[in-house]
Design an enzyme around this catalytic site. Structure first.
Site, mmCIF file in Angstrom:
data_model
loop_
_atom_site.group_PDB
_atom_site.id
_atom_site.type_symbol
_atom_site.label_atom_id
_atom_site.label_comp_id
_atom_site.label_asym_id
_atom_site.label_seq_id
_atom_site.Cartn_x
_atom_site.Cartn_y
_atom_site.Cartn_z
ATOM 1 N N GLY A 95 0.827 -1.200 0.000
ATOM 2 C CA GLY A 95 0.000 0.000 0.000
ATOM 3 C C GLY A 95 0.861 1.249 0.000
ATOM 4 N N GLN A 171 0.187 7.766 4.405
ATOM 5 C CA GLN A 171 0.298 7.450 2.977
ATOM 6 C C GLN A 171 -0.401 8.513 2.141
ATOM 7 O OE1 GLN A 171 -1.168 3.461 2.527
ATOM 8 N NE2 GLN A 171 0.552 2.567 3.640
ATOM 9 N N ASP A 322 0.417 -0.058 13.030
ATOM 10 C CA ASP A 322 0.797 -1.402 12.564
ATOM 11 C C ASP A 322 1.051 -2.379 13.713
ATOM 12 O OD1 ASP A 322 0.565 -0.593 9.948
ATOM 13 O OD2 ASP A 322 2.670 -0.045 9.768
ATOM 14 N N LYS A 349 -6.212 -2.435 6.116
ATOM 15 C CA LYS A 349 -4.775 -2.738 5.953
ATOM 16 C C LYS A 349 -4.624 -3.937 5.009
ATOM 17 C CE LYS A 349 -3.343 0.613 8.424
ATOM 18 N NZ LYS A 349 -2.654 1.722 7.730
ATOM 19 N N ARG A 396 1.688 -9.112 9.034
ATOM 20 C CA ARG A 396 1.700 -8.797 10.479
ATOM 21 C C ARG A 396 0.791 -9.733 11.274
ATOM 22 N NH1 ARG A 396 5.176 -4.599 10.400
ATOM 23 N NH2 ARG A 396 4.848 -3.084 8.763
HETATM 24 C C1 S3P Z 1 2.795 3.797 6.291
HETATM 25 C C2 S3P Z 1 1.679 4.341 6.832
HETATM 26 C C3 S3P Z 1 0.639 3.569 7.525
HETATM 27 C C4 S3P Z 1 1.099 2.157 7.851
HETATM 28 C C5 S3P Z 1 1.867 1.531 6.733
HETATM 29 C C6 S3P Z 1 3.085 2.367 6.383
HETATM 30 C C7 S3P Z 1 3.755 4.685 5.594
HETATM 31 O O1 S3P Z 1 -0.521 3.508 6.712
HETATM 32 O O2 S3P Z 1 0.009 1.337 8.194
HETATM 33 O O3 S3P Z 1 2.315 0.226 7.094
HETATM 34 O O4 S3P Z 1 4.912 4.282 5.365
HETATM 35 O O5 S3P Z 1 3.380 5.824 5.278
HETATM 36 P P1 S3P Z 1 -1.594 4.737 6.719
HETATM 37 O O6 S3P Z 1 -0.828 5.959 6.534
HETATM 38 O O7 S3P Z 1 -2.525 4.487 5.566
HETATM 39 O O8 S3P Z 1 -2.280 4.643 8.037
#
Ligand code: S3P
Length: 439
Positions: A95, A171, A322, A349, A396
């Site tokens: 993601g 993200q 996480d 997730k 995870r």
């Molecule tokens: C991450 C942000 C998180 C996290 C992912 C890594 C990142 O997601 O769960 O494993 O590196 O920006 P969200 O920002 O969608 O919560």
């Protein structure tokens, strides 16, 4: 083919280890390296499937990657300087890589198809497409229900925006900031609660002008000044606290354990798990705190501990998002109830972690339930185990329940460990080195 594995009740864990590089920082180092002029040298890059998918994507867009003396060098093409790839970009399970790269592609006049594995193709992308479309990105996807695969068309004429994030997501924030770097003027993202800030830190480190401002009650506004120029830098990636979490948990629940984990990232936007463990009575000592690559890092000594149940407030969720699966497994060993509140984001997730975690706990004889966005675990100091846990293509979930199996009375089996390679390929090796038993 699925790769099941069983974790058996383990003797005391002991020894010293280093966890691999932080996944979030590794993705960002590759992406900003590709957008910088000159060479970026990355030491300690996480060599796991998710990060390798990002490496392949930036290479397909024209960055040149090479390896020497254990470091990865990225020859960047400058902001706006990437070229269209000859085939779809496949981000596998990641993601983070895919959402950040949507922000990058938005600022280039090119058409790109994004895709991924079955888990990634189920995850919502509308949350990133909505702000990027407001800036000028075009897509053939239905924004409200967007799922990979779909095609996007970027532009050299992006508009700067002010965007109020509906969910605290690093993200989405990062995708908008990366797009904003390609737009004229200032692009601002307002987040309701501070999410991890590696993009902001690293953009500043590469030479972009970036400002962060507290807006009260945990909210923050982050502004990037557009038409930025980035210059290649040297980066050392600190150890991933989200990977360290499984090892910390294993030591806490395996009687008489005493271990040291070196070089773990201590960034305050990632520290909710440690804060919670301290409230639960965990014996964790910070041995040495220092700075590396612009981020605070430290070594931890962790000893087996008697834990008590706690309430984890919803505003802590972004700083440990996480870590909930492994925290819930730890809560099963604590005395009393643990209530983890405000976990709506866990449903989107790599799997629906809220229901996967609760189901795994129940399969292992633990009393656990979901009420709305709250996960409740009733601990009584010991876990029966013996379950077969479904991992739903989620690394995870697999690691959390293998960890639980180390402290349970009866061995615990997870149905698939293949996805562990997406974030922590050496998980079994490092755990075994400390004395854990898997078969
Ligand atoms: C991450 C942000 C998180 C996290 C992912 C890594 C990142 O997601 O769960 O494993 O590196 O920006 P969200 O920002 O969608 O919560």
């Amino acid at each position: 083919m699925k790769q099941p594995l069983t974790a058996s009740p383990s003797a005391a864990l002991s020894g010293r280890i280093r966890v691999p590089g932080d996944k979030s920082i590794s993705h960002r180092a590759l992406i900003l390296g590709a957008l910088a002029t000159g060479i970026t040298k990355i030491t300690g890059l996480l060599e796991a499937e998710d990060v390798m998918a990002t490496a392949k994507a930036v290479a397909a867009l024209g960055a040149e990657l090479s390896r020497s003396n254990g470091a990865v060098a990225v020859k960047g093409q400058g902001v706006g300087g990437l070229r269209a790839p000859s085939s779809p970009l496949d981000f596998g399970n990641s993601g983070t890589g895919s959402r950040l790269m949507l922000g990058v592609v938005a600022g280039h006049a090119m058409q790109v198809e994004f895709t991924g594995d079955a888990s990634l193709c189920r995850r919502p992308m509308g949350r990133v497409l909505a702000p990027l479309a407001a800036m000028g990105l075009e897509t053939d996807a239905d924004e409200d229900h967007a799922r990979f695969p779909f095609v996007v068309r970027g532009t050299h004429d992006l508009l700067p925006i002010v965007y109020d994030l509906p969910v605290p997501s690093a993200q989405v924030k990062s995708a908008v900031l990366l797009a904003g770097m390609h737009a004229p003027g200032r692009t601002t993202v307002v987040e309701p609660l501070a999410s991890r800030d590696h993009t902001e830190r690293m953009l500043g480190y590469f030479g972009a002008e970036i400002l962060a401002e507290d807006r009260g009650k945990g909210a923050r506004a982050v502004t990037i000044c557009g038409d930025a120029e980035l210059h290649g830098v040297s980066i050392t990636v600190p150890g991933d606290p989200s990977s360290a979490a499984f090892i910390i948990a294993a030591a806490l629940i395996s009687p008489r354990s005493d271990i040291v984990i070196e070089n773990v990232l201590l960034n305050p936007t990632r520290s909710g798990f440690l804060e919670t463990l301290r409230e639960m009575g965990a014996q964790i000592e910070l041995l040495d705190r220092r700075y590396d690559g612009g981020e605070p890092v430290g070594d931890f000594r962790v000893q087996a501990s008697a834990l008590r149940g706690v309430r984890v407030p919803p505003d802590r969720a972004p700083s440990m998002i996480d870590e909930y699966p492994v925290l819930a497994c730890l809560a099963a060993f604590a005395e009393g109830e643990t209530r983890m509140e405000g976990l709506a984001e866990l449903k989107v997730k790599e799997s629906d972690r809220l229901s996967a975690t609760a189901a795994g706990l129940v399969a292992c004889g633990v009393t656990a339930r979901v009420e709305g966005d709250t996960l409740i675990v009733e601990g009584n100091g010991a876990v029966e185990g013996g379950g077969l846990v479904e991992t739903h293509m989620d690394h995870r979930i697999a690691m959390a329940f293998l960890t639980l199996g180390l402290g349970a009375r009866i061995p615990v089996t997870v149905d698939d460990t293949a996805m562990i390679a997406t974030s922590f390929p050496d998980f079994m090796k490092l755990m075994t080195k400390l004395g854990a038993e898997f078969r």
